[in-house]
Design a protein around this motif. Structure first.
Motif, PDB file in Angstrom:
ATOM      1  N   TRP A  93       0.838  -1.196   0.000  1.00 44.43           N
ATOM      2  CA  TRP A  93       0.000   0.000   0.000  1.00 44.43           C
ATOM      3  C   TRP A  93       0.876   1.250   0.000  1.00 44.43           C
ATOM      4  O   TRP A  93       0.631   2.181  -0.761  1.00 44.43           O
ATOM      5  N   TRP A  94       1.908   1.270   0.859  1.00 38.78           N
ATOM      6  CA  TRP A  94       2.804   2.425   0.903  1.00 38.78           C
ATOM      7  C   TRP A  94       3.567   2.565  -0.404  1.00 38.78           C
ATOM      8  O   TRP A  94       3.789   3.687  -0.885  1.00 38.78           O
ATOM      9  N   LYS A  95       3.967   1.475  -0.995  1.00 40.44           N
ATOM     10  CA  LYS A  95       4.657   1.538  -2.285  1.00 40.44           C
ATOM     11  C   LYS A  95       3.734   2.123  -3.347  1.00 40.44           C
ATOM     12  O   LYS A  95       4.158   2.941  -4.175  1.00 40.44           O
ATOM     13  N   ASN A  96       2.460   1.746  -3.318  1.00 39.44           N
ATOM     14  CA  ASN A  96       1.482   2.277  -4.257  1.00 39.44           C
ATOM     15  C   ASN A  96       1.280   3.778  -4.027  1.00 39.44           C
ATOM     16  O   ASN A  96       1.201   4.555  -4.984  1.00 39.44           O
ATOM     17  N   VAL A  97       1.198   4.199  -2.751  1.00 39.27           N
ATOM     18  CA  VAL A  97       1.039   5.627  -2.440  1.00 39.27           C
ATOM     19  C   VAL A  97       2.251   6.409  -2.954  1.00 39.27           C
ATOM     20  O   VAL A  97       2.099   7.474  -3.566  1.00 39.27           O
ATOM     21  N   ALA A 104       2.085  12.001  -9.678  1.00 46.16           N
ATOM     22  CA  ALA A 104       1.457  13.320  -9.583  1.00 46.16           C
ATOM     23  C   ALA A 104       2.525  14.419  -9.613  1.00 46.16           C
ATOM     24  O   ALA A 104       2.372  15.437 -10.303  1.00 46.16           O
ATOM     25  N   GLY A 105       3.612  14.240  -8.877  1.00 44.90           N
ATOM     26  CA  GLY A 105       4.701  15.235  -8.891  1.00 44.90           C
ATOM     27  C   GLY A 105       5.318  15.356 -10.263  1.00 44.90           C
ATOM     28  O   GLY A 105       5.638  16.477 -10.721  1.00 44.90           O
TER      29      GLY A 105
END
Length: 136
Positions: A93-97, A104-105
């Motif tokens: 999940w953190w890797k996906n975030v 986005a950046g």
């Protein structure tokens, strides 16, 4: 179980030992002794059967202990798998975030580069003119 017939041996009666139901060497069987002999044989058969049953129960108990041990091992492995899968799910999940934030950046930086390329660093070329946009 024995029948009421007397056992006749090829050896002479004086050389044989008496069986439990014989009243005299080579003589007829006493009916009371014959029934006692049958009861003894039945008791021996029942005792043998009980021993076999006890051996089977002991074997079954050993098998049950093995199954309980295997079940405990599988349960511990399941708990460990649950913990590992939860940790892996959080890490993914953190890797996906992080991937989404990086994307986005990157899009924001790309948009800014396009604006700077089209309008200049001060964005002066993209401002609207006060005359309504018609250049003379």
């Amino acid at each position: 179980p024995r029948t009421g017939a007397a056992f006749v041996s090829a050896t002479p009666p004086s050389a044989r030992t008496k069986s439990p139901g014989e009243s005299s060497p080579g003589g007829p069987l006493d009916p009371a002794m014959d029934s006692i002999t049958r009861v003894h044989e039945d008791l021996r058969e029942a005792t043998d059967m009980m021993r076999e049953n006890l051996a089977q129960v002991v074997d079954r108990g050993e098998h049950l202990e093995l199954l309980v041990d295997k079940s405990d091992g599988i349960s511990n492995q399941a708990r460990q798998f649950q913990k590992q899968s939860t940790g892996l799910r959080k890490a993914m999940w953190w890797k996906n975030v992080r991937s989404m934030l990086t994307l986005a950046g990157s899009l924001v930086v790309l948009l800014m580069l396009v604006l700077v390329w089209r309008c200049g660093f001060s964005l002066s070329h993209c401002k609207s003119s006060p005359t309504g946009g018609a250049a003379a």
